[in-house]
Design an enzyme around this catalytic site. Structure first.
Site, mmCIF file in Angstrom:
data_model
loop_
_atom_site.group_PDB
_atom_site.id
_atom_site.type_symbol
_atom_site.label_atom_id
_atom_site.label_comp_id
_atom_site.label_asym_id
_atom_site.label_seq_id
_atom_site.Cartn_x
_atom_site.Cartn_y
_atom_site.Cartn_z
ATOM 1 N N ASP A 133 0.819 -1.225 0.000
ATOM 2 C CA ASP A 133 0.000 0.000 0.000
ATOM 3 C C ASP A 133 0.849 1.270 0.000
ATOM 4 O O ASP A 133 0.481 2.277 0.605
ATOM 5 C CB ASP A 133 -0.974 0.007 1.193
ATOM 6 C CG ASP A 133 -1.759 -1.282 1.267
ATOM 7 O OD1 ASP A 133 -2.219 -1.736 0.208
ATOM 8 O OD2 ASP A 133 -1.877 -1.852 2.362
ATOM 9 N N LYS A 143 2.054 1.991 -5.179
ATOM 10 C CA LYS A 143 2.771 1.484 -6.353
ATOM 11 C C LYS A 143 1.940 1.652 -7.618
ATOM 12 O O LYS A 143 2.464 1.970 -8.679
ATOM 13 C CB LYS A 143 3.098 -0.015 -6.169
ATOM 14 C CG LYS A 143 4.072 -0.297 -5.043
ATOM 15 C CD LYS A 143 4.317 -1.788 -4.884
ATOM 16 C CE LYS A 143 3.136 -2.550 -4.364
ATOM 17 N NZ LYS A 143 2.712 -2.236 -3.003
ATOM 18 N N GLY A 148 -4.145 -4.678 -4.249
ATOM 19 C CA GLY A 148 -5.172 -3.724 -4.649
ATOM 20 C C GLY A 148 -4.503 -2.507 -5.245
ATOM 21 O O GLY A 148 -3.676 -1.876 -4.602
ATOM 22 N N HIS A 149 -4.798 -2.221 -6.489
ATOM 23 C CA HIS A 149 -4.244 -1.021 -7.107
ATOM 24 C C HIS A 149 -5.372 -0.049 -7.342
ATOM 25 O O HIS A 149 -6.402 -0.431 -7.880
ATOM 26 C CB HIS A 149 -3.645 -1.319 -8.483
ATOM 27 C CG HIS A 149 -2.494 -2.244 -8.433
ATOM 28 N ND1 HIS A 149 -1.384 -2.014 -7.670
ATOM 29 C CD2 HIS A 149 -2.275 -3.404 -9.056
ATOM 30 C CE1 HIS A 149 -0.534 -2.997 -7.837
ATOM 31 N NE2 HIS A 149 -1.046 -3.862 -8.665
ATOM 32 N N GLN A 156 2.257 -5.998 -3.000
ATOM 33 C CA GLN A 156 2.629 -6.035 -1.576
ATOM 34 C C GLN A 156 3.969 -5.309 -1.323
ATOM 35 O O GLN A 156 4.300 -4.426 -2.091
ATOM 36 C CB GLN A 156 2.661 -7.483 -1.049
ATOM 37 C CG GLN A 156 1.287 -8.147 -0.959
ATOM 38 C CD GLN A 156 0.837 -8.825 -2.234
ATOM 39 O OE1 GLN A 156 1.615 -9.476 -2.888
ATOM 40 N NE2 GLN A 156 -0.411 -8.670 -2.604
#
Ligand code: IMP
Length: 470
Positions: free
Chosen positions: A12, A15, A39-40, A246
């Site tokens: 988080d 990225k 999660g992006h 991650q």
């Protein structure tokens, strides 16, 4: 030319935004590990597309901006680049096709390829992820998406790979061997009825569903021999972006075990997870993505934690005097899990963690995000080193037990005021408030790594670019 993006902290770090920005120059974007635990969030200017209907995964984030939340499809695919899920990934085909459909409904036509060597997540992996978590007194706080159980099967040489979905006989054979084992684990080890999980442990149902995914993958020409596919692109001079999910401190080897994910987000994972060698990865740029503070989802130590989050901060951890400040940063930075929606734990920047990350991946550049989020805080702290049993240590200890005994030795920095961040991004580095410059320069100097970019907002334009890694 390759650029590898690595999370320097606990995931988080933002990225997705940096990958999105640099994927504009790249020709191919390849994820090398993880699955739909990632999660992006990508904020995309709708003026660049022909718009379309809003789906659950794409929400209006402003007048012209749409926010895409992706967990599997490489974010570069939104920009019309070829997105590859490398052999180091674990793939839930249901999530993959849902995301692709969601993007198609938005009028996009993502080109997504999947490594035949990547392992497949089945419903029984997700069920077992939850059952195993529930059985523990000391929860890891996984995303519940079956990531660990799938990598377990991979390491035990009994997993099902994307290539196996393409062949009906192989798939049935594998499932007939595997599913009775999974049922037995459920019943005998955990005392749980496998039939309570809606077909998750039923060979025929699984076969029908996953064989149809195999056909869909083949029809859409998605499966690739990843290393060979990427190498062919490299041969013709294409630029490759390797997208880590991650972060270093939850890397299976270099993170705070056992509070880790089951893959290698560090740069070594980019070689094993794509099928191109370490010399290829190492001859390109390796960019560590750093958030200007720290956040964590799930359990495990966090020496510089401000405040606490019920059910996640370990007993005796956190700092209840800073609960309000932590809540402020959580709201200002949108620190809620993209996949799980869980509130994230908030902490000051941890330099021993960053020194460890810079070494483990060999960073050649840094991007520092969320500098705007800290605006308005009078005094900003940084965990410069730790005190461990009376000794000063400057990098993360190898065991989590020792890490949890570390007391941060703080340095303090004067804060900076809120600013017109769009203007700052447009005008460049010199427009950044002086105290913010002091702060980011301290990080770069301590790690002895140049800063390539500074994020001052969620939009891709809200980035100060000092150097383009391509
Ligand atoms: P898993 O990857 O679902 O097995 O979860 C293992 C640990 O990694 C848990 O503490 C998760 O909260 C954490 N984790 C997994 N994916 C992410 C991510 O994308 N960002 C931050 N933490 C993550």
């Amino acid at each position: 030319m390759t650029v590898t993006i690595v999370g320097a902290q606990l995931g988080d770090e933002g990225k997705g935004g940096m990958v999105d920005r640099w994927s504009e120059t790249a020709d191919v974007v390849c994820r090398y590990q993880g699955g739909d635990n990632a999660g992006h969030t990508v904020v995309y200017d709708d003026r660049a597309t022909d718009g379309g209907a809003t789906t659950a995964d794409a929400t209006d984030a402003g007048d012209e901006n749409t926010e895409y939340k992706l967990s599997l499809v490489p974010s570069g695919a939104i920009r019309g680049k070829t997105g590859v899920l490398g052999n180091g990934c674990v793939i839930n085909p249901a999530t993959l096709f849902d995301e692709i459909e969601g993007l198609r409904e938005r009028g996009l036509d993502p080109d997504v390829r999947v490594a035949e060597r990547a392992h497949v997540i089945f419903p029984y992996h997700r069920a077992l992820d939850g059952i195993e978590e529930d059985s523990k007194d000391d929860h890891i706080g996984t995303t519940g998406n079956g990531i660990g159980p799938t990598y377990e099967d991979k390491a035990a040489r009994r997993g099902v790979r994307i290539g196996d979905l393409l062949d009906a006989d192989v798939l049935r054979d594998r499932l007939e061997g595997l599913v009775p084992q999974k049922r037995a684990i459920c019943e005998s080890v955990y005392g749980v009825d496998p039939d309570a999980f809606d077909g998750a442990f039923d060979v025929d149902e699984l076969f029908a569903e996953y064989r149809s995914y195999g056909e869909r993958l083949a029809t859409n020409d998605m499966p690739v021999n990843c290393g060979a596919f990427l190498d062919a692109h490299r041969e013709r001079g294409d630029r490759l972006l390797f997208e880590g999910a991650q972060g270093t401190a939850i890397d299976l080897d270099h993170g705070n075990y056992p509070y880790v994910t089951s893959s290698n987000p560090t740069a070594g994972g980019a070689a094993t997870g794509t099928g191109l060698g370490p010399t290829v990865v190492g001859s390109g740029e390796i960019v560590g993505i750093v958030k200007a503070y720290l956040s964590r989802v799930g359990a495990g130590p966090l020496p510089t934690e401000m405040g606490f989050v019920e059910g996640q901060t370990p007993a005796g951890g956190g700092n209840r005097d800073m609960t309000d400040l932590a809540a402020h940063i959580r709201e200002a930075g949108g620190e809620y899990g993209t996949v799980t929606g869980r509130p994230r734990r908030i902490a000051w920047l941890d330099m021993p963690m960053l020194r460890h990350a810079a070494r483990a991946s060999g960073f050649t550049g840094l991007a520092i995000n969320h500098v705007d989020t800290l605006a308005g805080i009078e005094e900003i702290r940084v965990g410069h080193a730790y005190d461990l049993a009376g000794e000063t240590v400057t990098t993360m200890p190898a065991t989590t037990e020792r890490w949890s005994e570390c007391e941060p030795q703080y340095r303090t920095f004067d804060g900076w005021s809120d600013a017109d961040w769009d203007a700052v991004a447009r005008e460049g580095y010199d427009a950044l408030p002086a105290n913010a410059r002091t702060y980011v320069e301290y990080v770069g100097d301590e790690l002895d790594v140049p800063i390539f970019a500074i994020g001052v907002g969620p939009d891709r334009e809200q980035t100060i670019v000092l150097d383009d890694p391509f």
